[in-house]
Design an enzyme around this catalytic site. Sequence first.
Site, mmCIF file in Angstrom:
data_model
loop_
_atom_site.group_PDB
_atom_site.id
_atom_site.type_symbol
_atom_site.label_atom_id
_atom_site.label_comp_id
_atom_site.label_asym_id
_atom_site.label_seq_id
_atom_site.Cartn_x
_atom_site.Cartn_y
_atom_site.Cartn_z
ATOM 1 N N GLU A 38 43.259 42.679 34.798
ATOM 2 C CA GLU A 38 44.677 43.034 34.745
ATOM 3 C C GLU A 38 45.602 41.865 34.438
ATOM 4 O O GLU A 38 46.648 41.724 35.058
ATOM 5 C CB GLU A 38 45.058 43.667 36.082
ATOM 6 C CG GLU A 38 45.021 42.725 37.316
ATOM 7 C CD GLU A 38 43.679 42.631 38.033
ATOM 8 O OE1 GLU A 38 42.638 42.868 37.391
ATOM 9 O OE2 GLU A 38 43.676 42.330 39.244
ATOM 10 N N HIS A 81 43.521 51.975 35.074
ATOM 11 C CA HIS A 81 43.299 51.079 36.210
ATOM 12 C C HIS A 81 44.014 49.740 36.008
ATOM 13 O O HIS A 81 44.786 49.297 36.867
ATOM 14 C CB HIS A 81 41.792 50.873 36.398
ATOM 15 C CG HIS A 81 41.449 49.957 37.535
ATOM 16 N ND1 HIS A 81 41.152 50.428 38.790
ATOM 17 C CD2 HIS A 81 41.366 48.612 37.608
ATOM 18 C CE1 HIS A 81 40.913 49.399 39.589
ATOM 19 N NE2 HIS A 81 41.020 48.285 38.890
ATOM 20 N N GLU A 82 43.777 49.112 34.874
ATOM 21 C CA GLU A 82 44.370 47.781 34.649
ATOM 22 C C GLU A 82 45.888 47.876 34.545
ATOM 23 O O GLU A 82 46.603 46.994 35.016
ATOM 24 C CB GLU A 82 43.765 47.116 33.407
ATOM 25 C CG GLU A 82 42.236 46.999 33.396
ATOM 26 C CD GLU A 82 41.610 46.467 34.681
ATOM 27 O OE1 GLU A 82 42.287 45.730 35.418
ATOM 28 O OE2 GLU A 82 40.441 46.817 34.953
ATOM 29 N N HIS A 131 47.457 48.044 37.940
ATOM 30 C CA HIS A 131 47.555 46.736 38.591
ATOM 31 C C HIS A 131 48.915 46.067 38.352
ATOM 32 O O HIS A 131 49.302 45.172 39.113
ATOM 33 C CB HIS A 131 46.468 45.790 38.077
ATOM 34 C CG HIS A 131 45.182 45.825 38.852
ATOM 35 N ND1 HIS A 131 45.123 45.610 40.216
ATOM 36 C CD2 HIS A 131 43.894 46.008 38.443
ATOM 37 C CE1 HIS A 131 43.846 45.664 40.612
ATOM 38 N NE2 HIS A 131 43.085 45.914 39.544
ATOM 39 N N GLU A 134 42.553 46.251 44.983
ATOM 40 C CA GLU A 134 41.685 47.191 44.262
ATOM 41 C C GLU A 134 41.735 48.620 44.823
ATOM 42 O O GLU A 134 41.690 49.590 44.068
ATOM 43 C CB GLU A 134 40.256 46.661 44.212
ATOM 44 C CG GLU A 134 40.117 45.325 43.446
ATOM 45 C CD GLU A 134 40.577 45.381 41.988
ATOM 46 O OE1 GLU A 134 40.728 46.484 41.427
ATOM 47 O OE2 GLU A 134 40.794 44.287 41.412
ATOM 48 N N ASP A 137 32.314 35.823 44.341
ATOM 49 C CA ASP A 137 31.571 36.483 43.268
ATOM 50 C C ASP A 137 30.310 37.157 43.800
ATOM 51 O O ASP A 137 29.823 38.133 43.238
ATOM 52 C CB ASP A 137 31.210 35.490 42.152
ATOM 53 C CG ASP A 137 32.397 35.239 41.210
ATOM 54 O OD1 ASP A 137 33.185 36.175 40.994
ATOM 55 O OD2 ASP A 137 32.521 34.108 40.713
ATOM 56 N N TYR A 147 37.187 48.884 46.400
ATOM 57 C CA TYR A 147 37.748 49.851 45.457
ATOM 58 C C TYR A 147 37.706 51.259 46.048
ATOM 59 O O TYR A 147 38.716 51.923 46.209
ATOM 60 C CB TYR A 147 36.938 49.870 44.154
ATOM 61 C CG TYR A 147 37.038 48.637 43.298
ATOM 62 C CD1 TYR A 147 36.364 47.470 43.643
ATOM 63 C CD2 TYR A 147 37.782 48.643 42.130
ATOM 64 C CE1 TYR A 147 36.438 46.340 42.843
ATOM 65 C CE2 TYR A 147 37.867 47.520 41.316
ATOM 66 C CZ TYR A 147 37.189 46.365 41.670
ATOM 67 O OH TYR A 147 37.268 45.249 40.873
ATOM 68 N N LYS A 167 28.759 46.029 35.517
ATOM 69 C CA LYS A 167 28.612 47.399 36.006
ATOM 70 C C LYS A 167 27.354 48.061 35.431
ATOM 71 O O LYS A 167 26.766 48.931 36.069
ATOM 72 C CB LYS A 167 29.848 48.209 35.604
ATOM 73 C CG LYS A 167 29.775 49.661 35.982
ATOM 74 C CD LYS A 167 30.985 50.444 35.521
ATOM 75 C CE LYS A 167 30.771 51.912 35.890
ATOM 76 N NZ LYS A 167 31.874 52.746 35.411
#
Length: 587
Positions: A262, A286-287, A290, A309, A366, A374, A544
């Site tokens: 984002e 989604h982005e 943000h 998120e 990370d 989320y 993902k």
Amino acid sequence: MARLDPHSQADSAQPVTERVDLSLKVDFAQRVLSGHAVLTLREASAGPLDLDTRDLRIASVATPEGAPVRYELAPPQPILGARLRVHLPAGTRAIRIQYSTSPDASALQWLEPSQTAGGQHPYLYSQCQPIHARSLAPLQDTARIRIRAGARFTVPSNLRALMAAAGVGREAAGEGAVVDIFDMPQPIPPYLLAFAVGDLSPRQLSQRSAVWAERTVADAAAWELDGVETMLAVAEDLFGPYDWERYDVLVMPPSFPFGGMENPRLTFVTPSVLAGDRSLVHVIAHELAHAWTGNLVSNATLEHFWLNEGFTVYAERRILEALEGTEAAELHAAIGAHDLEVSLQRFAQRPELTRLRTQMEGVDPDEAYSTVPYEKGYLFLRRLEELSGRERWDRFLRAYIDRFRFQSIDTDDFLRFLEERLPGVAARAAAKRWLDGPGLPPDAPRPQSRRLDELRAMAQRAAKGVLPDENAAVRMNPTELLVFLQSLPELPPDVCDQLDALLGLSRRRSLDLRHTFVLAQLRAGVEAGREAARRVLRETGRMKYLRPLYTELARRPQTRALAREIYEETRAMYHPIARTVVESILG
Ligand code: BES
Ligand code: ZN
């Protein structure tokens, strides 16, 4: 003297940066950025100022007038990087740090021409979230300290730099080089600093929106993202005016490890959203969301990442609901609930990572990354909506965004405001259990709809060999098809092949669909799954898709060697964060 953030050396007793101005030469041959950063402080200060750095070569620190300033670079610490302590002479308002980055800067991926869509020019991009900005420039790398930013990037004149900021102009710099100049007037957390350099072309989408991509994909990108202006209008209607002037999108090279990022004014997206059927534009929703939840109202530290998120997934589904209706939004929620289930299983041995509010001291963000903040965050907010009623909840959401705009907040700030505006709701939701307890509370909302029931029933029948008829098959849109695939129990191999013949799954462009089907093939032990997995893993560096496929391949003895073979072949393309993920799976 106290830490503001478990992931930063920034000290609460020290001066605060107000503005960062970067002036950097982009050297593709050496893979380094070199130049300087000017840090302007909120007020004239004196004494120690601790900055975050990672793998930077510091050449000098000076006042803007050029007087040397004393500094020490401490030895690097595992997750945090190396503290740069600058001793500010009395009355210092700004310092200028001359430095260069390392070829291994964790925020940067340098791509060879062969790793791009066009194949002709190199490409460079940054990904600073969660804590990689410090490998680009020395700064107070915590979301608690919002900064304005300016940048001048010297790049080869046949390429162009783009920054998540307003473009100010381009100047000649001699010898086939130009300087692209940017300014970000709104204060942002440092993790939102972002830029890219490549052979990039724009396509206008509306007055305030364009998509940028390599020349060869620009038209396809413009077609896929045709609905962006409508999305913006819907989002403004829900959450209030868009405060960032432009909304542009940059389509990244295939190795981009996320679906989207984002970055303010300039969302970065994976090219895998270009599915050719507009079925993956929820990533854009989604982005874009943000811009309100995350960029206007930001998590103060990664211990409160769910505020970014969870709210954004909630906002994304409200945008989808407004655009496509409740059934569609509910299907997305069901897909999310499925992904959450998978993550909760992955963290069965580390339940502390399944809380919404986490303790991150000594934890590499990370490594802790998952869908939990989320989708558990989404369900929590949906529970609060359920208890408040939509009208009161929507008023709360608008007030929340308005109250905390351009601020960085933690979970307690949210809870206090919730109690003030919707007294008693947190207690009725047992909010503490959601925030500080592991897994899902028993009263968590469950996505429900008629279509969802139908799709699940179809999946159960299919597994027994009773496939959907032609009509039902062609009627399923990509989102429905994904729900159907996720609902399938383990299939007999012949049923797997028949499904492919009926639904053309292994020929789909959408990696959401194709990777889910490949998982089904691998579980069914279908031979074709092996090459299909290889194709997906060569095509994308999006984590993902990498994580579940490598996990599935590594889990079974018959495909473990194949997993390693594919990784050897593809690792050069993957982003370093993605490599770490795959290597931890392959052991
Ligand atoms: N901000 C995230 C990406 C991110 C998170 C990068 C943490 C680095 C560290 C972005 O908004 C995101 O959530 N992307 C998702 C999109 C999806 C939920 C539609 C993704 O990458 O899959
Ligand atoms: Zn997000």
